[in-house]
Scaffold this motif. Structure first.
Motif, short mmCIF file in Angstrom:
data_model
loop_
_atom_site.label_atom_id
_atom_site.label_comp_id
_atom_site.label_asym_id
_atom_site.label_seq_id
_atom_site.Cartn_x
_atom_site.Cartn_y
_atom_site.Cartn_z
N ALA A 187 0.82 -1.20 0.00
CA ALA A 187 0.00 0.00 0.00
C ALA A 187 0.86 1.26 0.00
O ALA A 187 0.56 2.24 -0.70
N GLU A 188 1.94 1.23 0.76
CA GLU A 188 2.84 2.39 0.80
C GLU A 188 3.50 2.63 -0.55
O GLU A 188 3.70 3.78 -0.97
N ARG A 189 3.83 1.55 -1.26
CA ARG A 189 4.43 1.70 -2.60
C ARG A 189 3.40 2.28 -3.57
O ARG A 189 3.75 3.07 -4.46
N MET A 190 2.14 1.89 -3.43
CA MET A 190 1.09 2.46 -4.29
C MET A 190 0.95 3.96 -4.01
O MET A 190 0.80 4.77 -4.94
N ALA A 191 0.99 4.33 -2.73
CA ALA A 191 0.90 5.75 -2.38
C ALA A 191 2.09 6.53 -2.93
O ALA A 191 1.93 7.66 -3.43
N ALA A 192 3.28 5.94 -2.86
CA ALA A 192 4.47 6.61 -3.40
C ALA A 192 4.35 6.80 -4.91
O ALA A 192 4.74 7.84 -5.45
N ALA A 193 3.80 5.79 -5.60
CA ALA A 193 3.59 5.92 -7.05
C ALA A 193 2.62 7.05 -7.35
O ALA A 193 2.80 7.80 -8.32
N GLY A 194 1.58 7.18 -6.51
CA GLY A 194 0.62 8.26 -6.70
C GLY A 194 1.25 9.63 -6.52
O GLY A 194 0.97 10.56 -7.29
N GLU A 195 2.10 9.76 -5.52
CA GLU A 195 2.77 11.04 -5.31
C GLU A 195 3.66 11.40 -6.49
O GLU A 195 3.77 12.56 -6.88
N GLU A 196 4.32 10.41 -7.05
CA GLU A 196 5.23 10.67 -8.17
C GLU A 196 4.48 10.99 -9.46
O GLU A 196 4.88 11.89 -10.20
N ALA A 197 3.40 10.24 -9.71
CA ALA A 197 2.71 10.37 -11.00
C ALA A 197 1.59 11.41 -10.98
O ALA A 197 1.29 12.02 -12.00
N GLY A 198 0.94 11.56 -9.82
CA GLY A 198 -0.12 12.56 -9.74
C GLY A 198 -1.51 11.99 -9.58
O GLY A 198 -2.46 12.48 -10.20
N PHE A 199 -1.67 10.96 -8.75
CA PHE A 199 -3.01 10.50 -8.40
C PHE A 199 -3.12 10.36 -6.88
O PHE A 199 -2.11 10.22 -6.18
N PRO A 225 0.18 -12.85 10.55
CA PRO A 225 0.58 -12.00 11.67
C PRO A 225 0.57 -10.51 11.29
O PRO A 225 0.81 -9.66 12.15
N GLU A 226 0.32 -10.22 10.02
CA GLU A 226 0.36 -8.84 9.53
C GLU A 226 -1.01 -8.41 9.04
O GLU A 226 -1.76 -9.23 8.49
N PRO A 227 -1.37 -7.15 9.19
CA PRO A 227 -2.72 -6.70 8.86
C PRO A 227 -2.94 -6.57 7.35
O PRO A 227 -1.98 -6.41 6.59
N PRO A 228 -4.21 -6.60 6.93
CA PRO A 228 -4.52 -6.36 5.52
C PRO A 228 -4.59 -4.87 5.24
O PRO A 228 -4.61 -4.05 6.16
N THR A 229 -4.64 -4.52 3.98
CA THR A 229 -4.92 -3.14 3.56
C THR A 229 -5.91 -3.16 2.42
O THR A 229 -6.06 -4.16 1.71
N PHE A 230 -6.58 -2.05 2.23
CA PHE A 230 -7.46 -1.86 1.07
C PHE A 230 -7.12 -0.48 0.53
O PHE A 230 -7.41 0.54 1.17
N THR A 231 -6.47 -0.44 -0.62
CA THR A 231 -5.96 0.81 -1.17
C THR A 231 -6.87 1.32 -2.28
O THR A 231 -7.24 0.58 -3.20
N ILE A 232 -7.22 2.60 -2.17
CA ILE A 232 -8.04 3.27 -3.18
C ILE A 232 -7.17 4.30 -3.88
O ILE A 232 -6.68 5.24 -3.25
N MET A 233 -6.93 4.10 -5.15
CA MET A 233 -6.19 5.06 -5.96
C MET A 233 -7.17 5.77 -6.88
O MET A 233 -7.98 5.11 -7.53
N GLU A 234 -7.10 7.09 -6.95
CA GLU A 234 -8.03 7.83 -7.81
C GLU A 234 -7.28 8.87 -8.63
O GLU A 234 -6.59 9.73 -8.09
N TYR A 235 -7.45 8.75 -9.92
CA TYR A 235 -6.90 9.73 -10.86
C TYR A 235 -8.08 10.45 -11.51
O TYR A 235 -8.85 9.84 -12.25
N LYS A 236 -8.24 11.73 -11.19
CA LYS A 236 -9.39 12.50 -11.68
C LYS A 236 -8.89 13.85 -12.17
O LYS A 236 -8.94 14.84 -11.45
#
Length: 484
Positions: A187-199, A225-236
């Motif tokens: 999830a953190e890698r998805m967020a980093a991609a969003g910051e770089e690309a613009g979503f 032993p590790e929690p799940p995540t649910f990542t929402i990416m939005e490009y608008k």
């Protein structure tokens, strides 16, 4: 360091250059004769007469390469041949220690440079990895490829770069091992991609997942032993052409042991870090769209967890209540991908989308049906949309094989004690998985892509390489761009 692709207006004298020649070429055009002595010209003509497709002339200070485009049944197949030619050329460039290359497009319609460059770029991809030996980490000397052609524009080249960066991002994510990419890190890698690309990215933690009653995602995560995540990416972007968003749902099982229905090892478990390739592809598509400022509103949803047999792991026979309210009897904990996708598909309906895709390494049945050569598709979006997807698949050579979702297949997932069960019969396994997902997206146009065959390769395959391929990034980018 990723290979740099750029547009250039001319080829400087003394540069390492590849000339892309039209199919059937027997005589060099004048534009390819510059800096070519008579003996070298005669040699090239002899090679052309012998129908050789890759010809090299070594001037010692620099080299000329000549690639002859193939004549195929369709322009799409001709482009694919040039991608594969790019793969072969890359081996020569590496052996010759070429650092910078110019591609001079001399094909009749000026469409040769882009697919050739695509093949070179994707072949040059290397996963950064974790080797500590400096020699083993040395990259190939090729760092820059310049594209030259009368029909080329800088914007076209830059768009190709954005798409290929999306593919490389997806490959990187798939190639990461679990101890470097658990659900939270994904999830953190998805967020980093969003910051770089613009979503924009919103990461739902376990508490929010539980509040949404996502019974499938919660159940699959119980043994971890590790929690799940649910990542929402939005490009608008401003001025988006679509009134309703396209929603892409990607399976994000960061490692799949099979749970208590344990997979055999090493025959199948050893590559299960790739079971989040659908989520990686969604991330790559959003990245490419945002990088290239495509005027479409697109949302990506990635439920992520690993599937382990420890602790309070869910068991065959359990009954789950899903986000949609439907109940599911678990017959096999290794049919977990459909459980987390079902919650995400149900969640996707709130956006009242134009069209929903889900992308997943879902079934061995799909891989056995079409192998690494294609993607399995099925859905409710209608013949016109499916045709558009198949056409995009032909253009990108990420080809689609459509399977039916006939009503009779619903019998395969009937349960005695719940609304449905999570496992079909031995026959039509890919279809019963699709039929399961259909129950959670009813009333919304939807296409399911099972990428189990081509998502992760255990042996090199031309420009797709070995390991994560980033499959469906180019396909979905092409499809979405073609909709406006």
């Amino acid at each position: 360091m990723a290979l740099q692709l750029t547009y250039a207006s001319t080829v400087p004298a003394g540069a390492d250059t590849v000339f892309v020649l039209p199919a059937g070429t027997r005589d060099l055009p004048p534009s390819a004769l510059t800096d070519l002595p008579e003996a070298a010209r005669n040699y090239v003509h002899e090679q052309l007469a012998a129908d050789n497709k890759l010809i090299t002339v070594n001037h010692f200070s620099h080299r000329h390469y000549f690639i002859v485009a193939a004549s195929k049944a369709t322009p799409e197949l001709e482009a694919e041949d040039l991608r594969k030619a790019g793969h072969k050329l890359h081996a020569s460039l590496k052996a010759d220690k070429v650092g910078e290359l110019f591609i001079q497009d001399l094909t009749t319609d000026g469409t040769g440079a882009l697919p050739l460059a695509e093949g070179i770029y994707l072949t040059a991809y290397q996963f950064g990895g974790y080797k500590t030996d400096e020699k083993s980490r040395q990259n190939a000397p090729l760092t820059k490829v310049n594209l030259v052609g009368t029909n080329l524009q800088a914007e076209t080249v830059q768009e190709l770069v954005g798409v290929l960066q999306g593919v490389s991002l997806a490959r990187d994510l798939v190639n990461e091992p679990l101890n470097r990419l658990n659900a939270v890190q994904f999830a953190e890698r998805m967020a980093a991609a969003g910051e770089e690309a613009g979503f924009h990215t919103d990461i739902l933690d376990l508490a929010r997942i539980e509040a949404l009653r996502m019974g499938g995602l919660i159940a699959v995560n119980l043994g971890s032993p590790e929690p799940p995540t649910f990542t929402i990416m939005e490009y608008k972007p401003e001025g988006a052409k679509n009134a309703k968003p396209y929603v892409l749902v990607g399976k994000g099982v960061v490692f799949d042991t099979g749970g208590l229905s344990l997979k055999p090892t090493p025959s199948s478990m050893d590559m299960m870090k790739c079971d989040m390739a659908g989520g990686a592809a969604v991330t790559g598509v959003l990245y490419a769209l945002a990088k290239n400022k495509i005027p479409l509103h697109v949302i990506g949803l990635v439920p992520a967890t690993d599937n382990r047999p420890g602790g309070l792991a869910f068991v065959p026979g359990d009954v789950l209540e899903m986000h949609s309210g439907l109940t599911v009897e678990v017959l096999n904990t290794d049919a977990e991908g459909r459980l987390i996708l079902a919650d995400a598909l149900s969640f996707a309906r709130k956006y009242e989308p134009e069209l929903v895709f889900d992308i997943a390494t879902l079934t061995g049945s799909a891989a056995r049906a079409v192998g690494k050569e294609g993607l399995v598709a099925m859905g409710t979006a209608g013949d016109e949309r499916m045709l558009q997807l198949k056409q995009a698949g032909n253009r990108t050579h990420e080809r689609i094989v459509e399977l039916p979702l006939w009503e009779e297949y619903a019998e395969h997932i009937k349960s005695d004690i719940a609304d449905i069960n999570n496992l079909g019969k031995a026959e039509a396994g890919a279809i019963s998985a699709g039929k399961f997902l259909e129950r959670f997206i009813e009333g919304t146009p939807w296409i399911h892509l099972d990428i189990a065959g081509p998502a992760f390769l255990t042996a090199p395959d031309s420009y797709r390489g070995k390991g994560g391929t980033g499959t469906s990034v180019r396909l979905l980018y092409d499809f979405l761009k073609s909709t406006y």
